[in-house]
Design a protein around this motif. Structure first.
Motif, PDB file in Angstrom:
ATOM      1  N   ASN A 262       3.153 -33.891  -2.546  1.00  0.00           N
ATOM      2  CA  ASN A 262       1.794 -33.518  -2.150  1.00  0.00           C
ATOM      3  C   ASN A 262       1.593 -32.002  -2.173  1.00  0.00           C
ATOM      4  OD1 ASN A 262       2.836 -32.458   0.240  1.00  0.00           O
ATOM      5  ND2 ASN A 262       1.795 -33.892   1.582  1.00  0.00           N
TER       6      ASN A 262
ATOM      7  N   ARG B 172     -11.404 -38.741   8.689  1.00  0.00           N
ATOM      8  CA  ARG B 172     -11.258 -38.777   7.240  1.00  0.00           C
ATOM      9  C   ARG B 172     -11.606 -37.424   6.639  1.00  0.00           C
ATOM     10  NH1 ARG B 172      -8.263 -43.337   6.682  1.00  0.00           N
ATOM     11  NH2 ARG B 172      -9.169 -44.987   7.939  1.00  0.00           N
TER      12      ARG B 172
ATOM     13  N   GLN C 149      -4.040 -33.270  10.217  1.00  0.00           N
ATOM     14  CA  GLN C 149      -3.964 -34.703   9.923  1.00  0.00           C
ATOM     15  C   GLN C 149      -4.165 -35.495  11.207  1.00  0.00           C
ATOM     16  OE1 GLN C 149      -3.765 -35.705   6.852  1.00  0.00           O
ATOM     17  NE2 GLN C 149      -2.905 -33.984   5.742  1.00  0.00           N
TER      18      GLN C 149
ATOM     19  N   THR D 146     -13.329 -37.336   0.655  1.00  0.00           N
ATOM     20  CA  THR D 146     -13.179 -38.776   0.418  1.00  0.00           C
ATOM     21  C   THR D 146     -14.366 -39.566   0.955  1.00  0.00           C
ATOM     22  OG1 THR D 146     -12.017 -39.252   2.503  1.00  0.00           O
ATOM     23  CG2 THR D 146     -10.665 -38.579   0.610  1.00  0.00           C
TER      24      THR D 146
ATOM     25  N   TYR E  11      -8.970 -48.008   0.644  1.00  0.00           N
ATOM     26  CA  TYR E  11      -8.387 -46.930   1.428  1.00  0.00           C
ATOM     27  C   TYR E  11      -9.452 -45.972   1.944  1.00  0.00           C
ATOM     28  CZ  TYR E  11      -4.006 -48.946   0.225  1.00  0.00           C
ATOM     29  OH  TYR E  11      -2.971 -49.834   0.124  1.00  0.00           O
TER      30      TYR E  11
ATOM     31  N   PHE F   9      -1.557 -40.678   2.600  1.00  0.00           N
ATOM     32  CA  PHE F   9      -2.285 -41.263   1.477  1.00  0.00           C
ATOM     33  C   PHE F   9      -1.327 -42.170   0.714  1.00  0.00           C
ATOM     34  CE2 PHE F   9      -3.293 -41.034  -3.087  1.00  0.00           C
ATOM     35  CZ  PHE F   9      -4.452 -41.797  -3.033  1.00  0.00           C
TER      36      PHE F   9
ATOM     37  N   ASP G 156       1.129 -36.755   5.783  1.00  0.00           N
ATOM     38  CA  ASP G 156       0.162 -37.098   4.740  1.00  0.00           C
ATOM     39  C   ASP G 156       0.452 -38.524   4.298  1.00  0.00           C
ATOM     40  OD1 ASP G 156      -1.645 -37.141   2.673  1.00  0.00           O
ATOM     41  OD2 ASP G 156      -0.953 -35.267   1.773  1.00  0.00           O
TER      42      ASP G 156
ATOM     43  N   SER H 290     -10.437 -43.425  -6.571  1.00  0.00           N
ATOM     44  CA  SER H 290      -9.080 -42.909  -6.390  1.00  0.00           C
ATOM     45  C   SER H 290      -9.152 -41.398  -6.258  1.00  0.00           C
ATOM     46  CB  SER H 290      -8.181 -43.271  -7.576  1.00  0.00           C
ATOM     47  OG  SER H 290      -8.023 -44.673  -7.663  1.00  0.00           O
TER      48      SER H 290
END
Lengths: 138, 161
Positions: A53, B79, B67, B83, B6, A33, A31, B91
Motif C-alpha cells: 500500500n 469511509r 484509519q 470512495t 466493499y 482494503f 489498511d 474498484s
C-alpha cells in the motif's frame, strides 16, 4: 553539519518482501482494503496478488532518505505509483539529491538546509514508483 | 447511485462532479500505537531509533492514524471520501499522494482529518482498467487542533477492462 551536493547519489537499499510481508505491512498500517490483504480479492480486481500500500511505500522511501540523512526531518514526501508491488519482487530504492535551500525553522524542524531527493522504487529495470522526499538537515 | 460490496459508492460521473468542493466533517482515527509503528518498521526493515525508542511515528504512517476499526461497539465505520463519491468505477487503487508535514506525530497522539473533493479526471484507460482519477485534499491535525500535515491524494476509481 553534514552537507550534500546537488547530483549526489545516495546509498541504495533493497528489500525482498514475500506476500506475507506485504500483507503484514498493510495490516500494520491499519489498511484493510481487501485488495491489500486478500490475494484472491486482489486477483478479482485485476492484480496478481495483494500489493504493497501507499503508506508502506512511503515508509520505505522515508527509510531511504533518513538512512542517508539520519539527523534530518522529513518535511514533505510524495509518490506516484506506476506499477503494483507484489510479494516475491526484489525492490531496489535509489535516489539523488536534486535541490537544496536554506530552511528557517518551524515547529517540525529547526533551522538548517532543506534537501530535495528524487527517488525510484525499482524491480530490475522497471520503475514501480517514483517519489520525492524533502529532508531538513540541521 | 448504488453501493458495491466493499462500500464504494457508484453512479454516473455527473453525480460525482456535482460534489467537487464538498468537504467532510472532521473525523478522528485510531490512537497512535507503538506496536503498529514497530510492526510496520519491521516490514521495511527500518531500525531508526526514533521509532523504536523515542515514540515517534514514521512520517509514512500518517494515514494509519486516520484509519478506523473494522468493527467497534456502537460505531459506524468511517469511509474515505474518494470512495463515497458516485462514479462508474467500483474498484479502487491509490495512484499517488503528496504530504507536507507541519509537526511530528508521536505515540499517544490522536489525529483528526477533514477531506475535500478537489477534482475528478476525464475517463482514463490504464492496465488495471478504465476509470477516473479522484483528487482529494486532507487537512490533518491533532484533536486539539494543532496542525500536523496537508495531504493531496489521487485515487483511481475503475472497472476492469
Amino acid at each position: 553539519m553534514t552537507s550534500f551536493a546537488i547530483g549526489q547519489q545516495l546509498p541504495s537499499l533493497s528489500l525482498e518482501p514475500d506476500t506475507m510481508g506485504i500483507i503484514v505491512g498493510n495490516v500494520g498500517t491499519f489498511d484493510f482494503f481487501p485488495g491489500l490483504i486478500d490475494p484472491d480479492f486482489a486477483r478479482s480486481v485485476g492484480h496478481k496478488s495483494a500489493f504493497m500500500n501507499t503508506m508502506v511505500q512511503l515508509s520505505l522511501m522515508d527509510r531511504f532518505a533518513l538512512e542517508a540523512m539520519p539527523e534530518g526531518r522529513i518535511r514533505s514526501h510524495e509518490l506516484t505509483m506506476r506499477k503494483p508491488i507484489y510479494g516475491g519482487m526484489t525492490l531496489e530504492v535509489t535516489g539523488t539529491v536534486t535541490g537544496s535551500a536554506p530552511f528557517a525553522g518551524s515547529k517540525l524542524a529547526g533551522p538548517g538546509t532543506e534537501y530535495q531527493i528524487d527517488l525510484e522504487i525499482r524491480v530490475g529495470a522497471d520503475v514501480q514508483t517514483k517519489g520525492k522526499v524533502s529532508v531538513v538537515v540541521p | 447511485m448504488s453501493t458495491s460490496k466493499y462500500t464504494i459508492v457508484t453512479g454516473p460521473i455527473e453525480e460525482g462532479r456535482a460534489r467537487i468542493g464538498e468537504s467532510t466533517k472532521p473525523r478522528t482515527g485510531i490512537e497512535v500505537s507503538e506496536a503498529l509503528i514497530k510492526l510496520t518498521c519491521g516490514t521495511v526493515r527500518d531500525g531508526n531509533p526514533r521509532y523504536w525508542q523515542d515514540g515517534e511515528s514514521p512520517p509514512g504512517m500518517l494515514y494509519t492514524w486516520l484509519q478506523d476499526y473494522p468493527w467497534a461497539p456502537n460505531h459506524t465505520r468511517a469511509r474515505v471520501l474518494a470512495t463515497q463519491i458516485p462514479l462508474p468505477g467500483g474498484s479502487v487503487a491509490n495512484a499517488g499522494q503528496k504530504v507536507e508535514f507541519h509537526d511530528t506525530v508521536r505515540v499517544g497522539d490522536r489525529l483528526s482529518v477533514t477531506e475535500t473533493l478537489v477534482s475528478i479526471s476525464d475517463e482514463k484507460k490504464t492496465p488495471l482498467g478504465v476509470g477516473h482519477f479522484v483528487v482529494t485534499r486532507a487537512d490533518i491535525s491533532r484533536v486539539d487542533g494543532s496542525a500536523i500535515a496537508t495531504v493531496t491524494n489521487t485515487l483511481f476509481r475503475y472497472n476492469q477492462a
